[in-house]
Motif scaffolding. Structure first.
Motif, PDB file in Angstrom:
ATOM      1  N   VAL A  96       0.824  -1.220   0.000  1.00 45.30           N
ATOM      2  CA  VAL A  96       0.000   0.000   0.000  1.00 45.30           C
ATOM      3  C   VAL A  96       0.848   1.255   0.000  1.00 45.30           C
ATOM      4  O   VAL A  96       0.352   2.350  -0.298  1.00 45.30           O
ATOM      5  N   THR A  97       2.128   1.151   0.330  1.00 44.48           N
ATOM      6  CA  THR A  97       3.028   2.306   0.355  1.00 44.48           C
ATOM      7  C   THR A  97       3.472   2.738  -1.038  1.00 44.48           C
ATOM      8  O   THR A  97       4.131   3.778  -1.180  1.00 44.48           O
ATOM      9  N   ILE A  98       3.155   1.989  -2.075  1.00 44.16           N
ATOM     10  CA  ILE A  98       3.532   2.341  -3.443  1.00 44.16           C
ATOM     11  C   ILE A  98       2.345   3.010  -4.128  1.00 44.16           C
ATOM     12  O   ILE A  98       1.263   2.426  -4.240  1.00 44.16           O
ATOM     13  N   ALA A  99       2.560   4.252  -4.596  1.00 42.31           N
ATOM     14  CA  ALA A  99       1.475   5.009  -5.221  1.00 42.31           C
ATOM     15  C   ALA A  99       1.293   4.646  -6.689  1.00 42.31           C
ATOM     16  O   ALA A  99       0.164   4.555  -7.189  1.00 42.31           O
ATOM     17  N   ASP A 100       2.386   4.447  -7.416  1.00 41.19           N
ATOM     18  CA  ASP A 100       2.322   4.155  -8.846  1.00 41.19           C
ATOM     19  C   ASP A 100       2.011   2.667  -9.039  1.00 41.19           C
ATOM     20  O   ASP A 100       2.875   1.811  -8.887  1.00 41.19           O
ATOM     21  N   ARG A 101       0.790   2.358  -9.411  1.00 41.35           N
ATOM     22  CA  ARG A 101       0.349   0.973  -9.544  1.00 41.35           C
ATOM     23  C   ARG A 101       0.071   0.597 -11.001  1.00 41.35           C
ATOM     24  O   ARG A 101      -0.603  -0.387 -11.286  1.00 41.35           O
ATOM     25  N   SER A 102       0.610   1.389 -11.929  1.00 38.04           N
ATOM     26  CA  SER A 102       0.405   1.113 -13.351  1.00 38.04           C
ATOM     27  C   SER A 102       1.219  -0.103 -13.772  1.00 38.04           C
ATOM     28  O   SER A 102       2.303  -0.362 -13.233  1.00 38.04           O
ATOM     29  N   ARG A 210       0.505  -5.426   3.346  1.00 35.03           N
ATOM     30  CA  ARG A 210       1.034  -4.140   3.803  1.00 35.03           C
ATOM     31  C   ARG A 210       2.547  -4.167   3.965  1.00 35.03           C
ATOM     32  O   ARG A 210       3.153  -3.159   4.312  1.00 35.03           O
ATOM     33  N   HIS A 389       8.677   1.202  -1.592  1.00 33.31           N
ATOM     34  CA  HIS A 389       8.472   2.591  -2.008  1.00 33.31           C
ATOM     35  C   HIS A 389       8.614   2.829  -3.502  1.00 33.31           C
ATOM     36  O   HIS A 389       8.050   3.801  -4.015  1.00 33.31           O
ATOM     37  N   ASP A 390       9.345   1.977  -4.204  1.00 35.27           N
ATOM     38  CA  ASP A 390       9.605   2.187  -5.624  1.00 35.27           C
ATOM     39  C   ASP A 390       9.033   1.010  -6.409  1.00 35.27           C
ATOM     40  O   ASP A 390       9.442  -0.142  -6.197  1.00 35.27           O
ATOM     41  N   PRO A 391       8.085   1.256  -7.335  1.00 33.50           N
ATOM     42  CA  PRO A 391       7.436   0.141  -8.035  1.00 33.50           C
ATOM     43  C   PRO A 391       8.399  -0.679  -8.901  1.00 33.50           C
ATOM     44  O   PRO A 391       8.216  -1.893  -9.056  1.00 33.50           O
TER      45      PRO A 391
END
Length: 432
Positions: A96-102, A210, A389-391
């Motif tokens: 859930v800490t990763i914003a870029d989920r593309s 998580r 933190h980094d996808p």
């Protein structure tokens, strides 16, 4: 070609079916007498596999293992899904800490199909029973090996039956009796120290991810793994030298420890299926058969096993079985191919475990571990945090954990080391 496989675990049965499909006539000798249950749930509830110490411990089929099944035994992969195995797409379960989920090209490589060990083994055992060219004899442990001209030529089982073979495959796992049968012809290389594992299984709605499946928490590690039929496992891993934390075998202490972990406490929100199931093991052990001895090879955990918390044993066993199919039964050629293709994974896993155990030893002594002095060590230490933190770092780290690409090959990619350190630097505790 007549082949005798010793051991009807996952690796032995996979090898038996692969070889049978290439024209071998295969007899599998298994020490445990119980027949294969009709359903996965019956296997979970009633199947006694005394020869498999880890049978009711946590398991995860890594993506590389699923790829082996897809390529070598596609019908077994399909049978697993039909039996309710979980289709696990780790990219769809990004922390859930990763914003870029593309999505990214190549994400499909990280897809796996996984289940409890009892389900995995029940499915492959049922497949082996109906495989033309494979005969599985349960309750028939090996008692003696016959040799002629420095070559194993036949096996006698405890029933007194004699089985001639052009090739004998030791797939008896970490408890293989081959050293007792062959004496000095088998050399063992053992790592000092080891870990203890305390596992419980739950059933319910699959918990949200998580954190990474394996998270180090000071003196202990926590492993949270999804499985089939709405079941998951939680394992606490400690150093065998940590006497204080052996109290985790107590259910109340175990529960309190998991509940104290903010990113994992919600994994307790299910119906418990077991109490605390414990197991111990060394960091690793590797066996080498004397090169002059023909007619016999070691496979999977019978060749080498490592710390189960990295979840590589089952996958490496399937990779090893596929290698035997490709290389053939010449022991010298197979040993060379094993060292070239499977050996690096063994050495990498042992190196990771040595570093973790050394870290725990420092903590047990009352000190704080110093950060690694060398750049590769710093990057490896930072990788688990950076993956949160980094996808793209998450995907790179997942290639390693899924046995797709060796750590040194992943971390040598241009710019990746700097990206790992930068992502980990977002966490104040690692900024120094």
């Amino acid at each position: 070609m007549k082949t005798i496989v010793l051991g009807a675990g996952m690796t032995g049965l996979a090898a038996a079916m692969m070889l049978a499909r290439d024209g071998h006539r295969v007899t599998v000798l298994e020490r445990d007498p119980d027949p294969v249950p009709d359903t996965p749930e019956a296997a979970w509830e009633r199947w006694r596999r005394r020869g498999v110490a880890q049978f009711r411990q946590a398991h995860l089929m890594q993506a590389r293992g699923t790829q082996v099944l897809e390529h070598e035994l596609p019908d077994v992969r399909q049978a697993l899904e039909a039996a309710g195995a979980l289709r696990l797409d780790v990219v769809s379960r990004l922390p859930v800490t990763i914003a870029d989920r593309s999505p990214r090209p190549g994400d499909e490589r990280l897809l796996t199909v996984t289940a409890r060990r009892s389900t995995l083994e029940q499915v492959i055992a049922r497949a082996a029973e109906s495989e033309p060219g494979v005969e599985v004899r349960r309750g028939a442990p090996v008692a003696w090996l016959e040799m002629r001209d420095a070559r194993v030529t036949a096996v006698r089982d405890a029933r007194g039956d004699r089985h001639e073979g052009d090739l004998v495959v030791d797939a008896m796992g970490r408890g293989s009796v081959l050293p007792r049968l062959l004496g000095d012809a088998v050399q063992e290389e053992q790592e000092a120290g080891g870990f203890l594992y305390y596992t419980r299984f739950f059933r319910g709605r699959m918990p949200e991810l998580r954190a990474l499946p394996l998270t180090h928490m000071g003196r202990f590690s926590i492993v949270a793994l999804p499985a089939d039929a709405g079941v998951w496992s939680i394992t606490l891993v400690i150093s065998a030298r940590d006497r204080e934390l052996r109290r985790l075998r107590d259910e109340a202490a175990w529960t309190a420890m998991v509940r104290s972990c903010p990113q994992h406490a919600h994994w307790l929100d299910g119906a418990p299926l077991t109490g605390v199931v414990s197991m111990g093991g060394r960091l690793g052990r590797r066996r080498t058969i004397e090169p002059r001895l023909g007619g016999i090879v070691s496979l999977g955990d019978a060749w080498a096993y490592t710390n189960p918390s990295l979840g590589r044993g089952m996958t490496l066993g399937l990779m090893h079985a596929a290698l035997l199919r490709r290389v053939g039964g010449d022991p010298a050629a197979f040993a060379a191919a094993t060292e070239r293709e499977i050996g690096p994974w063994y050495r990498s896993t042992v190196a990771t475990d040595r570093a973790r155990l050394a870290q725990i030893d420092v903590l047990l002594a009352g000190s704080e571990p110093a950060p690694p002095a060398d750049l590769p060590g710093r990057v490896l230490a930072a990788l688990p945090v950076a993956m949160l933190h980094d996808p793209d770092v998450f995907r790179a780290g997942s290639e390693i954990s899924n046995c797709l690409t060796l750590p040194q090959d992943v971390l040598s990619r241009p710019g990746l080391a700097q990206r790992v350190l930068a992502a980990a630097g977002e966490v104040p505790a690692l900024a120094a």
